[in-house]
Design a protein around this motif. Structure first.
Motif, PDB file in Angstrom:
ATOM      1  N   LEU A 162      70.658  15.887 115.536  1.00 54.04           N
ATOM      2  CA  LEU A 162      71.640  16.827 114.920  1.00 54.04           C
ATOM      3  C   LEU A 162      70.639  17.695 114.149  1.00 54.04           C
ATOM      4  CD1 LEU A 162      74.283  14.561 113.610  1.00 54.04           C
ATOM      5  CD2 LEU A 162      74.787  16.342 115.172  1.00 54.04           C
ATOM      6  N   GLU A 163      69.780  17.019 113.494  1.00 52.54           N
ATOM      7  CA  GLU A 163      68.937  17.973 112.678  1.00 52.54           C
ATOM      8  C   GLU A 163      68.158  18.970 113.408  1.00 52.54           C
ATOM      9  OE1 GLU A 163      66.430  15.227 110.518  1.00 52.54           O
ATOM     10  OE2 GLU A 163      68.364  14.720 109.272  1.00 52.54           O
ATOM     11  N   LYS A 164      67.673  18.548 114.720  1.00 44.26           N
ATOM     12  CA  LYS A 164      66.881  19.543 115.356  1.00 44.26           C
ATOM     13  C   LYS A 164      67.680  20.176 116.642  1.00 44.26           C
ATOM     14  CE  LYS A 164      62.518  17.525 114.562  1.00 44.26           C
ATOM     15  NZ  LYS A 164      61.245  16.628 114.983  1.00 44.26           N
ATOM     16  N   LYS A 165      68.961  20.109 116.451  1.00 42.05           N
ATOM     17  CA  LYS A 165      69.860  20.673 117.360  1.00 42.05           C
ATOM     18  C   LYS A 165      69.442  20.489 118.905  1.00 42.05           C
ATOM     19  CE  LYS A 165      71.934  23.979 114.518  1.00 42.05           C
ATOM     20  NZ  LYS A 165      71.920  23.168 113.080  1.00 42.05           N
ATOM     21  N   GLN A 166      69.000  19.123 119.113  1.00 38.51           N
ATOM     22  CA  GLN A 166      68.535  18.760 120.559  1.00 38.51           C
ATOM     23  C   GLN A 166      69.069  17.517 121.143  1.00 38.51           C
ATOM     24  OE1 GLN A 166      64.475  18.143 119.834  1.00 38.51           O
ATOM     25  NE2 GLN A 166      64.655  16.271 119.327  1.00 38.51           N
ATOM     26  N   ASN A 167      69.127  17.284 122.166  1.00 39.94           N
ATOM     27  CA  ASN A 167      69.789  15.897 122.662  1.00 39.94           C
ATOM     28  C   ASN A 167      69.188  14.838 122.836  1.00 39.94           C
ATOM     29  OD1 ASN A 167      72.672  16.450 123.274  1.00 39.94           O
ATOM     30  ND2 ASN A 167      72.147  17.664 125.163  1.00 39.94           N
ATOM     31  N   PHE A 168      67.813  14.699 122.494  1.00 42.58           N
ATOM     32  CA  PHE A 168      67.003  13.490 122.246  1.00 42.58           C
ATOM     33  C   PHE A 168      67.752  12.394 121.408  1.00 42.58           C
ATOM     34  CE2 PHE A 168      63.632  10.808 120.759  1.00 42.58           C
ATOM     35  CZ  PHE A 168      63.231  10.107 121.952  1.00 42.58           C
ATOM     36  N   GLY A 169      67.760  11.297 121.721  1.00 44.02           N
ATOM     37  CA  GLY A 169      68.283  10.192 120.986  1.00 44.02           C
ATOM     38  C   GLY A 169      69.759  10.202 120.662  1.00 44.02           C
ATOM     39  N   ARG A 170      70.530  11.152 121.110  1.00 49.82           N
ATOM     40  CA  ARG A 170      72.083  11.224 120.891  1.00 49.82           C
ATOM     41  C   ARG A 170      72.854  10.018 121.201  1.00 49.82           C
ATOM     42  NH1 ARG A 170      75.385  15.692 119.586  1.00 49.82           N
ATOM     43  NH2 ARG A 170      73.954  17.220 118.921  1.00 49.82           N
ATOM     44  N   ASN A 171      72.211   9.382 122.489  1.00 50.30           N
ATOM     45  CA  ASN A 171      72.985   8.193 123.010  1.00 50.30           C
ATOM     46  C   ASN A 171      72.392   6.915 122.699  1.00 50.30           C
ATOM     47  OD1 ASN A 171      75.100   9.902 124.364  1.00 50.30           O
ATOM     48  ND2 ASN A 171      73.690  10.380 125.733  1.00 50.30           N
ATOM     49  N   ILE A 172      71.298   6.836 121.974  1.00 49.41           N
ATOM     50  CA  ILE A 172      70.903   5.502 121.463  1.00 49.41           C
ATOM     51  C   ILE A 172      71.541   4.632 120.493  1.00 49.41           C
ATOM     52  CG2 ILE A 172      68.838   4.331 120.500  1.00 49.41           C
ATOM     53  CD1 ILE A 172      67.058   6.806 121.506  1.00 49.41           C
ATOM     54  N   LYS A 173      72.170   3.559 120.850  1.00 51.40           N
ATOM     55  CA  LYS A 173      72.920   3.101 119.909  1.00 51.40           C
ATOM     56  C   LYS A 173      72.083   2.220 119.004  1.00 51.40           C
ATOM     57  CE  LYS A 173      76.542   1.963 123.563  1.00 51.40           C
ATOM     58  NZ  LYS A 173      76.978   0.801 124.456  1.00 51.40           N
ATOM     59  N   PHE A 174      73.227   1.582 117.816  1.00 51.47           N
ATOM     60  CA  PHE A 174      72.504   0.859 116.629  1.00 51.47           C
ATOM     61  C   PHE A 174      72.043  -0.559 117.360  1.00 51.47           C
ATOM     62  CE2 PHE A 174      74.994   3.415 113.774  1.00 51.47           C
ATOM     63  CZ  PHE A 174      74.128   3.615 112.609  1.00 51.47           C
ATOM     64  N   LEU A 175      71.050  -0.967 117.018  1.00 53.38           N
ATOM     65  CA  LEU A 175      70.463  -2.364 117.765  1.00 53.38           C
ATOM     66  C   LEU A 175      71.159  -3.593 117.353  1.00 53.38           C
ATOM     67  CD1 LEU A 175      66.664  -1.883 117.465  1.00 53.38           C
ATOM     68  CD2 LEU A 175      67.995  -1.266 119.364  1.00 53.38           C
ATOM     69  N   SER A 176      71.431  -4.507 117.752  1.00 50.99           N
ATOM     70  CA  SER A 176      71.873  -5.604 117.543  1.00 50.99           C
ATOM     71  C   SER A 176      71.457  -6.766 116.461  1.00 50.99           C
ATOM     72  CB  SER A 176      72.594  -6.508 118.778  1.00 50.99           C
ATOM     73  OG  SER A 176      71.236  -7.161 119.247  1.00 50.99           O
ATOM     74  N   SER A 177      70.330  -6.204 116.121  1.00 54.40           N
ATOM     75  CA  SER A 177      69.480  -7.043 114.867  1.00 54.40           C
ATOM     76  C   SER A 177      68.824  -6.193 113.952  1.00 54.40           C
ATOM     77  CB  SER A 177      68.539  -7.881 115.868  1.00 54.40           C
ATOM     78  OG  SER A 177      67.515  -7.105 116.364  1.00 54.40           O
ATOM     79  N   GLY A 178      68.252  -7.006 112.889  1.00 49.82           N
ATOM     80  CA  GLY A 178      67.457  -6.125 111.947  1.00 49.82           C
ATOM     81  C   GLY A 178      68.181  -5.267 111.141  1.00 49.82           C
ATOM     82  N   TRP A 179      67.607  -4.306 110.624  1.00 49.53           N
ATOM     83  CA  TRP A 179      68.050  -3.346 109.748  1.00 49.53           C
ATOM     84  C   TRP A 179      69.195  -2.248 110.642  1.00 49.53           C
ATOM     85  CZ3 TRP A 179      69.068  -1.990 104.985  1.00 49.53           C
ATOM     86  CH2 TRP A 179      68.317  -2.512 103.970  1.00 49.53           C
ATOM     87  N   SER A 180      68.902  -2.212 111.733  1.00 51.18           N
ATOM     88  CA  SER A 180      69.685  -1.458 112.515  1.00 51.18           C
ATOM     89  C   SER A 180      70.922  -1.851 112.417  1.00 51.18           C
ATOM     90  CB  SER A 180      69.085  -1.518 114.018  1.00 51.18           C
ATOM     91  OG  SER A 180      69.745  -0.299 114.723  1.00 51.18           O
ATOM     92  N   GLN A 181      71.139  -3.207 112.732  1.00 46.44           N
ATOM     93  CA  GLN A 181      72.467  -3.939 112.805  1.00 46.44           C
ATOM     94  C   GLN A 181      73.075  -3.884 111.496  1.00 46.44           C
ATOM     95  OE1 GLN A 181      74.234  -4.523 115.176  1.00 46.44           O
ATOM     96  NE2 GLN A 181      75.927  -5.937 114.492  1.00 46.44           N
ATOM     97  N   ARG A 182      72.150  -4.002 110.459  1.00 44.64           N
ATOM     98  CA  ARG A 182      72.507  -4.282 108.822  1.00 44.64           C
ATOM     99  C   ARG A 182      73.243  -2.700 108.407  1.00 44.64           C
ATOM    100  NH1 ARG A 182      68.579  -6.656 107.586  1.00 44.64           N
ATOM    101  NH2 ARG A 182      69.831  -8.626 107.590  1.00 44.64           N
TER     102      ARG A 182
END
Ligand SMILES: [Zn+2]
Ligand SMILES: [Zn+2]
Length: 410
Positions: free
Chosen positions: A221-241
């Motif tokens: 969103l910051e860089k107005k590009q598509n990279f990473g747009r579809n990466i989900k939160f992971l199911s463990s660690g801080w990401s899940q938290r």
């Protein structure tokens, strides 16, 4: 502070009720330290058995008793010659490190220079003489201890879920004053040096956590590009938290909460009007949903707040110090006359420090109280008091005398 009354009570405790049921592992490899009534600080002591240690406590009646988280070849030697063999991993969660609303009700400070005094949070400079040193009278308050417990729960979850420690490796204690101690004892942690422990501290307290790694959509969103747009939160660690914490925060958030984290009125309205949609999007997509009017800056502010809510507020210095002395379980804390007590992790929700840590169940004592907030011990409520003589159960009188809020009427 170390009055005759305190000595008498402590002596009674150590010689009548004290039982060291779970002494420190490998007791002979630990350094012990004490604050004694007359001699002051005594360090570099060694005990080969729990009976030796108990005999010492009964004879010398310490105001405070400590042992090293470290294991040494020669616990009695000077620091450089001790021969460090390893150390338990310990955490200290103290209400002093957690901002609470109740400080106004129970904290008192006195300027060391001009003796001007006040209530509530300690000022940076004395309003009268601009001095920077203060004597602070804190209080082991229920609300403060509840927030310390909340931090403890978060830490325990990280230790078990993210680091994979088993319940059997972790011991949880009420410190006897304003917080909780967590000791991790297992081979895996023993040889960690100070730097490795600092890594663990950073992890649990979220220092240096880069939000866009867990929510890459922010970067796109910051860089107005598509990279990473579809990466989900992971199911463990801080990401899940963060994923769960975000849902939790949004679900309960009122307009005021959103304003308090620095969002503008229009943005707050968009969130409030689309709350269900946002929450559903989050659940289904497992990433930050795209909502018209909510840009990267808004999401970043929200996520930063969620990080703050989810991190554990620990006293970082305690964990990184591989020579640290920590309070010995079952001994009395001279700040309160309460015991440091262990309880099972599974009991943390119902654990009541003002019941389980009370060392004296009998006797009454007449005291002259200068000032004390309302407080509870067991089922009984006391105070507030201001310049009055009262007859109190021994444990309540001891608490006030230890907190320097009362004197015994002879
Ligand atoms: Zn002053
Ligand atoms: Zn409080």
């Amino acid at each position: 502070m170390a009055s005759k009354f305190v000595y008498k009570m402590f002596q009674e405790y150590y010689n009548r009720d004290f039982r060291l049921e779970n002494p420190p592992e490998q007791i002979g490899s630990r350094e012990f330290g004490f604050v004694l009534f007359s001699e002051g600080v005594v360090r570099h002591k060694k005990f080969n058995t729990k009976d030796e240690l108990t005999a010492f406590l009964q004879k010398f009646i310490p105001l405070d008793a400590y042992y090293s988280c470290a294991y040494y070849e020669n616990p009695e030697a000077d620091m450089e010659k001790k021969g460090w063999l390893g150390a338990d991993l310990i955490f200290d969660i103290d209400a002093d490190h957690i901002p609470t609303m109740c400080e106004q009700l129970h904290e008192e400070w006195i300027c060391s220079n001009c003796k001007f005094s006040g209530k509530g949070r300690v000022p940076k400079n004395c309003p009268l003489c601009s001095g920077e040193k203060f004597e602070v009278k804190t209080w082991p308050c229920e609300t403060c201890l509840a927030s310390a417990k909340h931090e403890t729960v978060k830490l325990l979850e990280m230790l078990m879920r993210d680091f994979g420690f088993s319940k059997d490796d972790i011991h949880v204690f009420f410190s006897g004053h304003r917080g909780y101690h967590i000791h991790v004892e297992c081979e895996d942690v023993k040889e960690l040096d100070s730097i490795a422990r600092k890594e663990i501290v950073d992890y649990v307290s979220s220092l240096g956590l880069e939000i866009s790694i867990h929510a890459p959509i922010l970067k796109s969103l910051e860089k107005k590009q598509n990279f990473g747009r579809n990466i989900k939160f992971l199911s463990s660690g801080w990401s899940q938290r963060l994923f769960l914490g975000l849902q939790n925060f949004l679900k309960k958030a009122k307009e005021e909460d959103l304003r308090n984290i620095g969002l503008k009125k229009d943005t707050v309205n968009i969130i409030m009007n689309n709350k269900d949609l946002i929450l559903r999007g989050l659940r289904e997509l497992e990433k930050l949903p795209t909502v018209r009017g909510l840009g990267s800056e808004t999401w970043r502010k929200i996520m930063e707040h969620v990080v703050m809510l989810q991190s554990a507020k620990i006293d970082t210095v305690v964990t990184t110090d591989i020579h640290r002395l920590i309070r010995l379980p079952e001994t009395l804390n001279s700040k309160t006359g309460l015991k440091k007590v262990e309880f099972p992790i599974s009991d943390i929700d119902r654990f009541d420090p003002f019941r389980e840590a009370v060392a004296f169940k009998k006797g009454v004592v007449e005291v002259k109280v200068s000032s004390a907030p309302k407080f509870r011990l067991g089922d009984e409520i006391f105070g507030p008091y201001k310049n009055e003589r009262v007859e109190l159960p021994a444990s309540a009188a001891l608490l006030l005398v230890c907190r320097d809020r009362a004197e015994v009427v002879e």
